[in-house]
Design a protein around this motif. Sequence first.
Motif, PDB file in Angstrom:
ATOM      1  N   GLN A 194      -5.329  16.681 -31.134  1.00  0.00           N
ATOM      2  CA  GLN A 194      -4.091  15.888 -31.858  1.00  0.00           C
ATOM      3  C   GLN A 194      -3.322  15.299 -30.548  1.00  0.00           C
ATOM      4  O   GLN A 194      -3.466  15.885 -29.693  1.00  0.00           O
ATOM      5  N   ASP A 195      -2.500  14.443 -31.035  1.00  0.00           N
ATOM      6  CA  ASP A 195      -1.327  13.810 -29.939  1.00  0.00           C
ATOM      7  C   ASP A 195      -0.310  14.564 -30.642  1.00  0.00           C
ATOM      8  O   ASP A 195       0.038  14.347 -32.114  1.00  0.00           O
ATOM      9  N   PHE A 196       0.709  14.763 -29.751  1.00  0.00           N
ATOM     10  CA  PHE A 196       1.789  15.140 -30.397  1.00  0.00           C
ATOM     11  C   PHE A 196       3.144  14.617 -29.429  1.00  0.00           C
ATOM     12  O   PHE A 196       2.953  14.153 -28.274  1.00  0.00           O
ATOM     13  N   THR A 197       4.347  14.928 -29.799  1.00  0.00           N
ATOM     14  CA  THR A 197       5.562  14.298 -29.025  1.00  0.00           C
ATOM     15  C   THR A 197       6.422  15.486 -28.680  1.00  0.00           C
ATOM     16  O   THR A 197       6.769  16.114 -29.641  1.00  0.00           O
ATOM     17  N   LEU A 198       6.781  15.749 -27.492  1.00  0.00           N
ATOM     18  CA  LEU A 198       7.794  16.430 -27.000  1.00  0.00           C
ATOM     19  C   LEU A 198       9.243  15.745 -26.840  1.00  0.00           C
ATOM     20  O   LEU A 198       9.007  14.571 -26.320  1.00  0.00           O
ATOM     21  N   THR A 199      10.118  16.327 -27.402  1.00  0.00           N
ATOM     22  CA  THR A 199      11.582  15.728 -27.152  1.00  0.00           C
ATOM     23  C   THR A 199      12.466  16.420 -26.431  1.00  0.00           C
ATOM     24  O   THR A 199      12.660  17.622 -26.647  1.00  0.00           O
ATOM     25  N   LEU A 200      12.820  15.862 -25.102  1.00  0.00           N
ATOM     26  CA  LEU A 200      13.634  16.636 -24.207  1.00  0.00           C
ATOM     27  C   LEU A 200      15.067  16.039 -24.574  1.00  0.00           C
ATOM     28  O   LEU A 200      15.391  15.033 -24.187  1.00  0.00           O
ATOM     29  N   THR A 201      15.980  16.905 -25.073  1.00  0.00           N
ATOM     30  CA  THR A 201      17.340  16.501 -25.088  1.00  0.00           C
ATOM     31  C   THR A 201      18.455  17.033 -24.374  1.00  0.00           C
ATOM     32  O   THR A 201      18.380  18.160 -23.928  1.00  0.00           O
ATOM     33  N   ASP A 202      19.043  16.194 -23.523  1.00  0.00           N
ATOM     34  CA  ASP A 202      20.247  16.558 -22.636  1.00  0.00           C
ATOM     35  C   ASP A 202      21.440  17.162 -23.390  1.00  0.00           C
ATOM     36  O   ASP A 202      21.493  16.961 -24.595  1.00  0.00           O
ATOM     37  N   ASN A 203      22.287  17.844 -22.567  1.00  0.00           N
ATOM     38  CA  ASN A 203      23.613  18.214 -23.215  1.00  0.00           C
ATOM     39  C   ASN A 203      24.429  17.239 -23.633  1.00  0.00           C
ATOM     40  O   ASN A 203      25.461  17.387 -24.535  1.00  0.00           O
ATOM     41  N   ASP A 204      24.525  15.954 -23.144  1.00  0.00           N
ATOM     42  CA  ASP A 204      25.242  14.901 -23.527  1.00  0.00           C
ATOM     43  C   ASP A 204      24.513  13.998 -24.824  1.00  0.00           C
ATOM     44  O   ASP A 204      25.064  13.034 -25.117  1.00  0.00           O
TER      45      ASP A 204
END
Length: 635
Positions: free
Chosen positions: A105-115
Motif C-alpha cells: 500500500q501507499d500511505f501518508t505520514l504527516t509531520l506537524t511542528d509546534n506552530d
Amino acid sequence: MFNFNSVSHAFLLNRYRALPLLLTSVVLLVAAPVNALQQSELEVYPPNWWAGMQHPEVELMIYGEGVADDTVSIDKGKATISRVNALDSENYLFVTLDISGARAQDFTLTLTDNDGSYRRLHYSLDKRKEGSASRKGFGPKDAIYLIAPDRFANGNTANDNVDGYQDKVDRQLKGGRHGGDIQGIMDNLDYIKSMGFTQIWTMPLLENAMDKYSYHGYSTTDYYNIDPRFGSNDAFIEFSEQAKSEGVGVIMDMVLNHIGSNHKWMEDTPSKDWINNEGKFVGTTHKRESLHDPHAIESDIKRFSDGWFVPTMPDLNQRNPHLANYLVQNAIWWVETAGLSGIRVDTYSYPDKVFLSEWTNRLMDEYPNFNIVGEEWSVNPAITAYWQAGSQRHDDYDSALPSVMDFPLQAAVVKALNSDESWNSGFISVYETLATDFLYGDPNNLVIFPDNHDMSRIYTQLGHDKAKWNMAMTLLLTTRGIPQVFYGTEILMGNEGSDDHGIIRSDFPGGWHSDSDKNAFTGKGLNSDERWAQQRIKALLQLRQTYPQLFQGKLKHYAPVDGVYTYFRTADSTDKNSEKIMVALSKESVELSLTSFTEMLKEGQTLTRVSDGKTFEATDTISLPAMSASVFIVK
C-alpha cells in the motif's frame, strides 16, 4: 530554494552536494497549502519497504530541517506508528512502523511542528517479488569473478566526470578514477559467462563523494545511491537482472564498519555517539586477536573495534540501536531492490560484535537460503572459523554468518609453492591447513582465492612463474570451497616492482576504446602465455560446471609424499564406484603408481586426463612432470 512541486517524486535533493539523486522508491514531499513550512525538504531512509517481511517493523530515518520536534501521524491503513524517537540533532526523527499483517500500500505520514505547520511524506510498502524470501545464495558449485569496476571496462564515457564530484578521471594517476562503470561490466557479461564464472562480486558501487582516491568505493557517502560515475540505481538493477538472465548472480560488497569523511553525517550527526571516539580520529590497532585472547585487556578490545582505519574513514558506532537498524535495513533493501544472490562484508570483525550477530541474523531470517561472506583477514584458522555459523567457539557467541574468506588457505598455497619440499615445508602447509577444517561449521562454504584487490596478484606472489601459477590455480579451482578469481588473474596480470593498490588494480586490457593494441575480451594482442592461462582457467571452470555434484561434495586428500600432493573430489554418495576427480600436484618429476590410492581408486576404474584426454587404468603408473598440475576424471 529547490521547488519540490516541480520535480518528479523519484528525485530528492542532496542538500550537501546539490545533486539530484535517483532513488527507486516513491518518496514525495507535499507542501500543505495552509500553515505549511514553505519549500522545506524531507528525506527518508529506507526510501520504501515491502509488505510480508519476516521482521514486523521498519524504522524510518527522516531527515529535514527542524524535524526532530515534530509530531507524526499516519493515515488510515494497517501500518501503524509504534515508536517515535528524536536524538541529538534537531534535523533527524526516527519513526518505527508496525507493518505486521499490512498489505502492499501507499500511505501518508504527516509531520506537524509546534506552530501548526506541517509536512506530508508519502511512503510505499511494495509487493515483494515472487520467491524473494526463498532466494538461493551463491554456493560451492559457483565460481566468483571479483571486479574493480573503475578498472574493468568503461561502457559509458558520459559519466566519467560528474558535476559536483571533485575526483575526476585521470587514467595516468594510479590512485585516480579511470572511468570503468556498470555499463562496462554489462557490456562484457558474455565474456564473464563464457569463462565459466557464475557469480560477480564487485568492489563497492555506492556513492563515494570524496575529494580524491574515491575509485575503490570503500568510503561510502550515501548508502542508498550508486555513485553516478558508475551509473545509477536503475543501472545497477538492470545489471543484476541481465546477469541473472545469463545465469550469473550478483554479490554486493557492503561496508558496515566505517563511512567516508564527506558523508553528510559528519556535518550533521544524528547523535553524539553516532561516530566512535566522539568523531575524532583514533587509529585501530588491527589486533583482531584481542577479541579472542583470554588474557586481553578491555582497552585493547575497544581500540580494535572503535579505532578508525584512516582519518578519512570515520568509524561507525553500531552500538547505537538506530544506526544498527539503519545498516540492517539498508542491506535488506538492496537485496530486495537489486535481487542480490549474496553479500560480501568488508572488514567483518571490526564492527561491534553484538551488532554483527544482530545484522547477520536479521539477514538470514529474511533469506534462509542466502549467502553472506565476511572478510576476516587472519591466517589463523581458529580466528577465521570463529565467525562462521556452526563452528565450535570459545564462547557462546551467536554467529549466523554462512561464509568467511579463507585467508589461511591462500597464505598456505603461496608458502607451499615458494618453498622447497621437505618433511616440514612445501605442500605440507596446504595439507596441514586443510586438516584444521574441523574448526569450521562448513568448510565447503568458505570462499577461497589466489589473491584479491588488497594484495599483490598471485602471479607476482609466485615470482611470475607460470608453472607455479598453474599449480595454484588448479588447486584453488578444484579443492573444497567456493573459488573467487580477481579480474585479470586469468591473463597473468601482475604488479611487478610495486605493491601499490592502484597498480594491483590496473586497467583490464580491452576495457577502454582507446586500448586498440590489446583486448583480453577478444584475445587480440594477448601473448601465448596469456592465451594459455585464459584457456586453462576456462577449462577448470568448465569442469566445475560439468560436475557440480563433485564440487558440492567431499574432499579427500593424501599427505604429500616426495613432492606430490594428491586429492580427490567425490559426490556425497556411498557408491565407491561413482565418478570422481583426482588432482595430482607435483614439484618433482616422478613415476606415480595409482595403486597407492586404492582407498579412492578401484580396480576396473578408468582415469581420463583433462589436459589431453589420455586414459589410464587404476592399476597403471603415470608419469608426472616436474612443476605440474594434473587433473583426471575417474569413472
